[in-house]
Design a protein around this motif. Sequence first.
Motif, PDB file in Angstrom:
ATOM      1  N   GLU A 152       0.758  -1.144   0.035  1.00 50.45           N
ATOM      2  CA  GLU A 152      -0.054  -0.030   0.168  1.00 50.45           C
ATOM      3  C   GLU A 152       0.961   1.347  -0.158  1.00 50.45           C
ATOM      4  N   GLY A 153       2.094   1.112  -0.552  1.00 46.62           N
ATOM      5  CA  GLY A 153       3.028   2.494  -0.523  1.00 46.62           C
ATOM      6  C   GLY A 153       3.336   2.999   0.797  1.00 46.62           C
ATOM      7  N   THR A 154       3.203   2.398   1.767  1.00 44.90           N
ATOM      8  CA  THR A 154       3.475   2.919   3.181  1.00 44.90           C
ATOM      9  C   THR A 154       5.058   3.240   2.959  1.00 44.90           C
ATOM     10  N   PRO A 155       5.542   4.707   3.337  1.00 46.67           N
ATOM     11  CA  PRO A 155       6.605   5.113   3.721  1.00 46.67           C
ATOM     12  C   PRO A 155       7.453   4.309   4.825  1.00 46.67           C
ATOM     13  N   ARG A 156       8.602   3.696   4.400  1.00 48.98           N
ATOM     14  CA  ARG A 156       9.237   2.664   5.176  1.00 48.98           C
ATOM     15  C   ARG A 156       9.457   3.012   6.475  1.00 48.98           C
ATOM     16  N   ALA A 157       9.901   4.581   6.451  1.00 48.69           N
ATOM     17  CA  ALA A 157      10.380   5.203   7.845  1.00 48.69           C
ATOM     18  C   ALA A 157       8.965   5.345   8.773  1.00 48.69           C
ATOM     19  N   ASN A 158       7.700   5.437   8.273  1.00 50.25           N
ATOM     20  CA  ASN A 158       6.680   5.358   9.000  1.00 50.25           C
ATOM     21  C   ASN A 158       6.565   4.308   9.863  1.00 50.25           C
ATOM     22  N   VAL A 159       6.714   3.092   9.385  1.00 45.04           N
ATOM     23  CA  VAL A 159       6.618   1.729  10.002  1.00 45.04           C
ATOM     24  C   VAL A 159       7.613   1.615  11.242  1.00 45.04           C
ATOM     25  N   ILE A 160       6.900   1.877  12.640  1.00 38.29           N
ATOM     26  CA  ILE A 160       7.707   1.811  13.783  1.00 38.29           C
ATOM     27  C   ILE A 160       7.099   0.539  14.450  1.00 38.29           C
ATOM     28  N   VAL A 161       8.282  -0.321  14.692  1.00 35.36           N
ATOM     29  CA  VAL A 161       7.960  -1.472  15.511  1.00 35.36           C
ATOM     30  C   VAL A 161       8.927  -1.846  16.519  1.00 35.36           C
ATOM     31  N   GLY A 162       8.607  -2.547  17.572  1.00 35.36           N
ATOM     32  CA  GLY A 162       9.229  -2.927  18.494  1.00 35.36           C
ATOM     33  C   GLY A 162      10.137  -4.135  18.282  1.00 35.36           C
ATOM     34  N   ASP A 163      11.076  -4.329  19.391  1.00 30.32           N
ATOM     35  CA  ASP A 163      12.197  -5.374  19.078  1.00 30.32           C
ATOM     36  C   ASP A 163      11.327  -6.846  19.234  1.00 30.32           C
ATOM     37  N   THR A 164      10.070  -6.662  19.704  1.00 28.60           N
ATOM     38  CA  THR A 164       9.297  -8.008  19.997  1.00 28.60           C
ATOM     39  C   THR A 164       8.678  -8.649  18.500  1.00 28.60           C
ATOM     40  N   LEU A 165       8.806  -7.719  17.433  1.00 25.58           N
ATOM     41  CA  LEU A 165       7.978  -8.086  16.543  1.00 25.58           C
ATOM     42  C   LEU A 165       7.890  -9.546  15.803  1.00 25.58           C
ATOM     43  N   ARG A 166       9.007 -10.198  16.019  1.00 26.10           N
ATOM     44  CA  ARG A 166       8.938 -11.839  15.452  1.00 26.10           C
ATOM     45  C   ARG A 166       7.926 -12.440  16.532  1.00 26.10           C
ATOM     46  N   ALA A 167       8.383 -12.276  17.730  1.00 23.76           N
ATOM     47  CA  ALA A 167       7.320 -12.905  18.786  1.00 23.76           C
ATOM     48  C   ALA A 167       6.139 -12.558  18.822  1.00 23.76           C
ATOM     49  N   ASP A 168       6.011 -11.240  18.181  1.00 20.17           N
ATOM     50  CA  ASP A 168       4.425 -10.810  18.343  1.00 20.17           C
ATOM     51  C   ASP A 168       3.631 -11.414  17.072  1.00 20.17           C
ATOM     52  N   MET A 169       4.375 -11.702  16.072  1.00 18.15           N
ATOM     53  CA  MET A 169       3.734 -12.179  14.894  1.00 18.15           C
ATOM     54  C   MET A 169       3.183 -13.502  15.350  1.00 18.15           C
ATOM     55  N   ILE A 170       4.117 -14.365  15.863  1.00 19.07           N
ATOM     56  CA  ILE A 170       4.033 -15.830  16.350  1.00 19.07           C
ATOM     57  C   ILE A 170       2.741 -15.848  17.331  1.00 19.07           C
ATOM     58  N   SER A 171       2.933 -15.139  18.593  1.00 19.25           N
ATOM     59  CA  SER A 171       2.007 -15.080  19.681  1.00 19.25           C
ATOM     60  C   SER A 171       0.857 -14.838  19.045  1.00 19.25           C
ATOM     61  N   GLY A 172       0.529 -13.680  18.230  1.00 18.83           N
ATOM     62  CA  GLY A 172      -0.642 -13.403  18.008  1.00 18.83           C
ATOM     63  C   GLY A 172      -1.546 -13.964  16.956  1.00 18.83           C
ATOM     64  N   LEU A 173      -0.837 -15.210  16.538  1.00 19.40           N
ATOM     65  CA  LEU A 173      -1.484 -16.229  15.683  1.00 19.40           C
ATOM     66  C   LEU A 173      -2.842 -17.000  16.477  1.00 19.40           C
ATOM     67  N   ARG A 174      -2.618 -16.761  17.860  1.00 17.43           N
ATOM     68  CA  ARG A 174      -3.775 -17.507  18.716  1.00 17.43           C
ATOM     69  C   ARG A 174      -5.164 -16.613  18.713  1.00 17.43           C
ATOM     70  N   LEU A 175      -4.789 -15.438  18.117  1.00 14.55           N
ATOM     71  CA  LEU A 175      -6.056 -14.546  18.033  1.00 14.55           C
ATOM     72  C   LEU A 175      -7.095 -15.027  16.974  1.00 14.55           C
ATOM     73  N   TYR A 176      -6.384 -15.697  15.825  1.00 13.44           N
ATOM     74  CA  TYR A 176      -7.007 -16.181  14.603  1.00 13.44           C
ATOM     75  C   TYR A 176      -7.670 -17.589  15.128  1.00 13.44           C
ATOM     76  N   ARG A 177      -6.749 -18.468  15.706  1.00  9.51           N
ATOM     77  CA  ARG A 177      -7.290 -19.695  16.299  1.00  9.51           C
ATOM     78  C   ARG A 177      -8.507 -19.830  17.153  1.00  9.51           C
ATOM     79  N   ALA A 178      -8.435 -18.728  18.172  1.00 13.31           N
ATOM     80  CA  ALA A 178      -9.212 -18.797  19.320  1.00 13.31           C
ATOM     81  C   ALA A 178     -10.670 -18.084  18.868  1.00 13.31           C
ATOM     82  N   ASN A 179     -10.760 -17.288  17.684  1.00 12.13           N
ATOM     83  CA  ASN A 179     -12.015 -16.704  17.349  1.00 12.13           C
ATOM     84  C   ASN A 179     -12.623 -16.753  15.971  1.00 12.13           C
ATOM     85  N   ILE A 180     -11.858 -16.891  15.181  1.00 10.11           N
ATOM     86  CA  ILE A 180     -12.363 -16.892  13.835  1.00 10.11           C
ATOM     87  C   ILE A 180     -13.396 -18.116  13.505  1.00 10.11           C
ATOM     88  N   ARG A 181     -13.104 -19.302  13.645  1.00  9.60           N
ATOM     89  CA  ARG A 181     -14.068 -20.323  13.293  1.00  9.60           C
ATOM     90  C   ARG A 181     -15.212 -20.275  14.001  1.00  9.60           C
TER      91      ARG A 181
END
Length: 595
Positions: free
Chosen positions: A202-231
């Motif tokens: 979506e053309g987001t300026p790279r400098a605008n994307v501010i993330v924490g040091d926990t991004l990789r762990a957050d991506m993995i941990s957040g998968l539980r949102l999908y498993r717990a709720n979608i179906r």
Amino acid sequence: MVDWRKQWVRNGGVSLAVFEVAGSAADDSGEHRPTVLLVHGWPDTHHLWTHVAPALARDFHVVAYDCRGFGESDRPEGDAAYRLDALADDLFAVGEAVSPERPIHVVGHDWGSVQAWEAVTQPGAESRIASFVSVSGPNLDQLGAWARKSLSRPTPRHVKDVLAQAGSSAYTVFFQLPVVPRLFFGVAGSPTLWREFLHLIEGTPRANVIVGDTLRADMISGLRLYRANIRAKLADPRTRPTSVPTLELVNERDIALRPAIFDDTHRYTQRLWRRSTPTGHWLPYTNPDHLVRSASDFIATHASRSTPAIAARVDRTRVFGTPHPLSGKLAVITGAGSGIGRETAFALAEQGCELILADIDLAGADETARQSKALGTQASPYELDVADVGALAAFAESVRDRHGTPDIVINNAGIGLAGSVLAATDEQVDRLLGVNLRGVISGSRVFGRLMAERGIGGHIVNVSSAAAFTPQRSLGLYSASKAGVLLFSESLRAELGEHRIGVSAICPGIVDTHIVSATPIAGLPAAEEETERRRLDGLYRRRGFTPDRVAREIVDAIIGNKAVVPVTPEAKIGYRIYRFTPWLSRLGARQKVVG
């Protein structure tokens, strides 16, 4: 960067990291400000709000938090801990801690919006949540009900909408697989790759994307949102209404969510406002200024801190029943005092647009505004001569300052000139080109700049004529002015496409308006000129093609982002003759129609 002040809030056995913008709790007089709680989604943390929080903090007490499973907050084991009811409890717990005496205003993005929907549909939520701004996150129960309803009466449109959303949501199936997504994000979950992904989609300026040091762990941990709720939610939707005032920001270019899924929100929301823009999913990164202004106006209105101008901007986005495609848009129309301009104002009023109505005849603009208000819309008349470049620039600044940057601009003002090219006076030629061509160019330029600077798209309509592609010996100068409008519009469309600003050229044929009765006919004595005008005016009246039919074509062109729209049968035929057999057009041009 934001000066965040961290504290901890516990909900049950989960500790949540809560971040307050330093110094935002009270204004200079010491009065406590309304509290705005920002709730992020997957795979973000409170850093998502880096560009939004400081701007909101100029008027509000701003707080964000890392949702459970993300950032510095606890990461409980198991999928059950990430069900939406638990996440809604977290939201209420944080709200109670940061604003124990007053209800909070919630802005949610992605899964932050999804869990906020769960919260606002809880019984009694209105006592703790004063307003809710939803960005790129549906109510999952409503989504399930929408899918079931669409498939229960599968018209082509419903099937198309469901299939489109299924395609956009295909990634959620991957996210719910047992092992593969953890391995994938273990490798691909780096800040650099994430910035490149958002820049690509979506053309987001790279400098605008501010993330924490926990991004990789957050991506993995957040998968539980999908498993717990979608179906569970989609299989057994249990819709509940809310009386919390809600602003739904619909991003028409959202990679994950198709606009159609929000069509039924009004069925479950007693007080709903809606604003649609050609923006993408990660609005807080890509278009933070648009989000800040929309949220600030809405929150201020529901915190009793709004001005009349803010209240008017918010009111125009109110949804009563099924939302129209152009609901909440701000539209500028020149030549709005009569004819096509007036009827276009009425057509856009019925769509739920706020109107800025300009005309050299202020009394005519006033009357159009009066009748538009009777249709339930905001309408403001202005006196304007579009041939005056300086006046048009000042008008654009006034519109921006008083009403905001328009979403739609219709350069409709025009005059006629018939008769011999050789007999026309220089003053007649200058006036014709000043209004018909330079006025369109100036209007497109001044408002096009504002739209491009705002960065969320828009639409410009330039009213040309069938005379642009049907040469006639008695309309040479008029045809030249309108042909200029047509080619200018097509060129401008190519230039502004990268800004997601559409440009349409509308080409009416013989339409029953007052333009003929005021058209000079060069080369005729005064008495003969008046007789000829009456004859042509009678011809147009007998033709019976009324301006409201052109207005409907204009609305369709805006919604469908059409490039060139010939209106009336003779215009459509003439357009094709000129494109495919231009020699026939040249033969026809020799016929004497006027004089």
